[in-house]
Motif scaffolding. Structure first.
Motif, PDB file in Angstrom:
ATOM      1  N   VAL A   1     -25.482   0.398 -32.218  1.00  0.00           N
ATOM      2  CA  VAL A   1     -26.094  -0.628 -33.066  1.00  0.00           C
ATOM      3  C   VAL A   1     -27.349  -0.084 -33.737  1.00  0.00           C
ATOM      4  O   VAL A   1     -27.565  -0.287 -34.937  1.00  0.00           O
ATOM      5  CB  VAL A   1     -26.406  -1.902 -32.257  1.00  0.00           C
ATOM      6  CG1 VAL A   1     -27.155  -2.912 -33.100  1.00  0.00           C
ATOM      7  CG2 VAL A   1     -25.116  -2.515 -31.724  1.00  0.00           C
TER       8      VAL A   1
ATOM      9  N   GLN B   1     -26.369   2.112 -36.603  1.00  0.00           N
ATOM     10  CA  GLN B   1     -25.904   1.339 -37.755  1.00  0.00           C
ATOM     11  C   GLN B   1     -27.071   0.691 -38.496  1.00  0.00           C
ATOM     12  O   GLN B   1     -27.107   0.676 -39.725  1.00  0.00           O
ATOM     13  CB  GLN B   1     -24.912   0.274 -37.303  1.00  0.00           C
ATOM     14  CG  GLN B   1     -23.598   0.848 -36.848  1.00  0.00           C
ATOM     15  CD  GLN B   1     -22.679  -0.195 -36.261  1.00  0.00           C
ATOM     16  OE1 GLN B   1     -23.096  -1.253 -35.818  1.00  0.00           O
ATOM     17  NE2 GLN B   1     -21.387   0.108 -36.246  1.00  0.00           N
ATOM     18  N   ILE B   2     -28.029   0.185 -37.754  1.00  0.00           N
ATOM     19  CA  ILE B   2     -29.204  -0.427 -38.387  1.00  0.00           C
ATOM     20  C   ILE B   2     -29.998   0.624 -39.149  1.00  0.00           C
ATOM     21  O   ILE B   2     -30.437   0.390 -40.281  1.00  0.00           O
ATOM     22  CB  ILE B   2     -30.080  -1.146 -37.346  1.00  0.00           C
ATOM     23  CG1 ILE B   2     -29.339  -2.380 -36.811  1.00  0.00           C
ATOM     24  CG2 ILE B   2     -31.424  -1.547 -37.945  1.00  0.00           C
ATOM     25  CD1 ILE B   2     -30.018  -3.046 -35.635  1.00  0.00           C
ATOM     26  N   GLU B   3     -30.173   1.782 -38.554  1.00  0.00           N
ATOM     27  CA  GLU B   3     -30.909   2.843 -39.240  1.00  0.00           C
ATOM     28  C   GLU B   3     -30.190   3.284 -40.507  1.00  0.00           C
ATOM     29  O   GLU B   3     -30.826   3.575 -41.518  1.00  0.00           O
ATOM     30  CB  GLU B   3     -31.136   4.032 -38.300  1.00  0.00           C
ATOM     31  CG  GLU B   3     -32.144   3.755 -37.215  1.00  0.00           C
ATOM     32  CD  GLU B   3     -33.520   3.388 -37.744  1.00  0.00           C
ATOM     33  OE1 GLU B   3     -33.892   3.833 -38.849  1.00  0.00           O
ATOM     34  OE2 GLU B   3     -34.232   2.654 -37.044  1.00  0.00           O
TER      35      GLU B   3
ATOM     36  N   ARG C   1     -30.960   0.720 -43.098  1.00  0.00           N
ATOM     37  CA  ARG C   1     -32.326   0.889 -43.598  1.00  0.00           C
ATOM     38  C   ARG C   1     -32.393   2.056 -44.580  1.00  0.00           C
ATOM     39  O   ARG C   1     -33.093   1.992 -45.587  1.00  0.00           O
ATOM     40  CB  ARG C   1     -33.312   1.105 -42.450  1.00  0.00           C
ATOM     41  CG  ARG C   1     -33.571  -0.171 -41.675  1.00  0.00           C
ATOM     42  CD  ARG C   1     -34.901  -0.220 -40.993  1.00  0.00           C
ATOM     43  NE  ARG C   1     -36.036  -0.118 -41.868  1.00  0.00           N
ATOM     44  CZ  ARG C   1     -36.539  -1.102 -42.600  1.00  0.00           C
ATOM     45  NH1 ARG C   1     -35.980  -2.278 -42.602  1.00  0.00           N
ATOM     46  NH2 ARG C   1     -37.598  -0.911 -43.332  1.00  0.00           N
TER      47      ARG C   1
ATOM     48  N   GLN D   1     -34.779  -8.759 -41.789  1.00  0.00           N
ATOM     49  CA  GLN D   1     -33.695  -8.991 -40.837  1.00  0.00           C
ATOM     50  C   GLN D   1     -33.401  -7.729 -40.027  1.00  0.00           C
ATOM     51  O   GLN D   1     -33.184  -7.788 -38.817  1.00  0.00           O
ATOM     52  CB  GLN D   1     -32.433  -9.462 -41.560  1.00  0.00           C
ATOM     53  CG  GLN D   1     -32.543 -10.862 -42.100  1.00  0.00           C
ATOM     54  CD  GLN D   1     -31.328 -11.260 -42.934  1.00  0.00           C
ATOM     55  OE1 GLN D   1     -30.427 -10.466 -43.188  1.00  0.00           O
ATOM     56  NE2 GLN D   1     -31.312 -12.515 -43.366  1.00  0.00           N
ATOM     57  N   LEU D   2     -33.406  -6.595 -40.692  1.00  0.00           N
ATOM     58  CA  LEU D   2     -33.173  -5.338 -39.991  1.00  0.00           C
ATOM     59  C   LEU D   2     -34.294  -5.056 -38.994  1.00  0.00           C
ATOM     60  O   LEU D   2     -34.039  -4.614 -37.870  1.00  0.00           O
ATOM     61  CB  LEU D   2     -33.042  -4.184 -40.989  1.00  0.00           C
ATOM     62  CG  LEU D   2     -31.765  -4.177 -41.812  1.00  0.00           C
ATOM     63  CD1 LEU D   2     -31.861  -3.154 -42.927  1.00  0.00           C
ATOM     64  CD2 LEU D   2     -30.563  -3.900 -40.942  1.00  0.00           C
ATOM     65  N   ASP D   3     -35.517  -5.320 -39.375  1.00  0.00           N
ATOM     66  CA  ASP D   3     -36.647  -5.134 -38.456  1.00  0.00           C
ATOM     67  C   ASP D   3     -36.525  -6.025 -37.236  1.00  0.00           C
ATOM     68  O   ASP D   3     -36.771  -5.591 -36.105  1.00  0.00           O
ATOM     69  CB  ASP D   3     -37.978  -5.409 -39.164  1.00  0.00           C
ATOM     70  CG  ASP D   3     -38.351  -4.321 -40.151  1.00  0.00           C
ATOM     71  OD1 ASP D   3     -37.811  -3.201 -40.047  1.00  0.00           O
ATOM     72  OD2 ASP D   3     -39.193  -4.597 -41.017  1.00  0.00           O
TER      73      ASP D   3
ATOM     74  N   LEU E   1     -33.747  -7.200 -35.923  1.00  0.00           N
ATOM     75  CA  LEU E   1     -32.676  -6.664 -35.083  1.00  0.00           C
ATOM     76  C   LEU E   1     -33.139  -5.444 -34.296  1.00  0.00           C
ATOM     77  O   LEU E   1     -32.829  -5.299 -33.113  1.00  0.00           O
ATOM     78  CB  LEU E   1     -31.459  -6.304 -35.938  1.00  0.00           C
ATOM     79  CG  LEU E   1     -30.650  -7.469 -36.468  1.00  0.00           C
ATOM     80  CD1 LEU E   1     -29.587  -6.966 -37.439  1.00  0.00           C
ATOM     81  CD2 LEU E   1     -30.013  -8.250 -35.334  1.00  0.00           C
ATOM     82  N   LEU E   2     -33.880  -4.571 -34.948  1.00  0.00           N
ATOM     83  CA  LEU E   2     -34.400  -3.403 -34.241  1.00  0.00           C
ATOM     84  C   LEU E   2     -35.318  -3.810 -33.101  1.00  0.00           C
ATOM     85  O   LEU E   2     -35.249  -3.249 -32.003  1.00  0.00           O
ATOM     86  CB  LEU E   2     -35.150  -2.482 -35.214  1.00  0.00           C
ATOM     87  CG  LEU E   2     -34.286  -1.628 -36.120  1.00  0.00           C
ATOM     88  CD1 LEU E   2     -35.132  -0.973 -37.201  1.00  0.00           C
ATOM     89  CD2 LEU E   2     -33.545  -0.581 -35.315  1.00  0.00           C
TER      90      LEU E   2
END
Length: 53
Positions: free
Chosen positions: A6, A9-11, A14, A37-39, A41-42
């Motif tokens: 995960v 995938q987030i990175e 970004r 939103q990505l921040d 989730l991280l």
């Protein structure tokens, strides 16, 4: 799904976000929202106990 997958995938998302910004040099409300939103989730994953092992 394990944290490492995960996080990867987030990175990747970004990185895509950063590349789009470089191409267009415009920060739209949608880009800001996606970045936030990505921040979030991280941050959630950083404190999650889900692991691959």
């Amino acid at each position: 799904m394990c944290n490492q997958l995960v996080l990867r995938q987030i990175e990747e998302l970004r990185q895509q976000l950063n590349e789009l910004y470089k191409l267009h040099s415009v920060i739209t409300p949608e880009l800001v929202e996606l970045s936030e939103q990505l921040d979030l989730l991280l941050n959630k994953l950083a404190y999650s106990t889900i692991d691959c092992n």
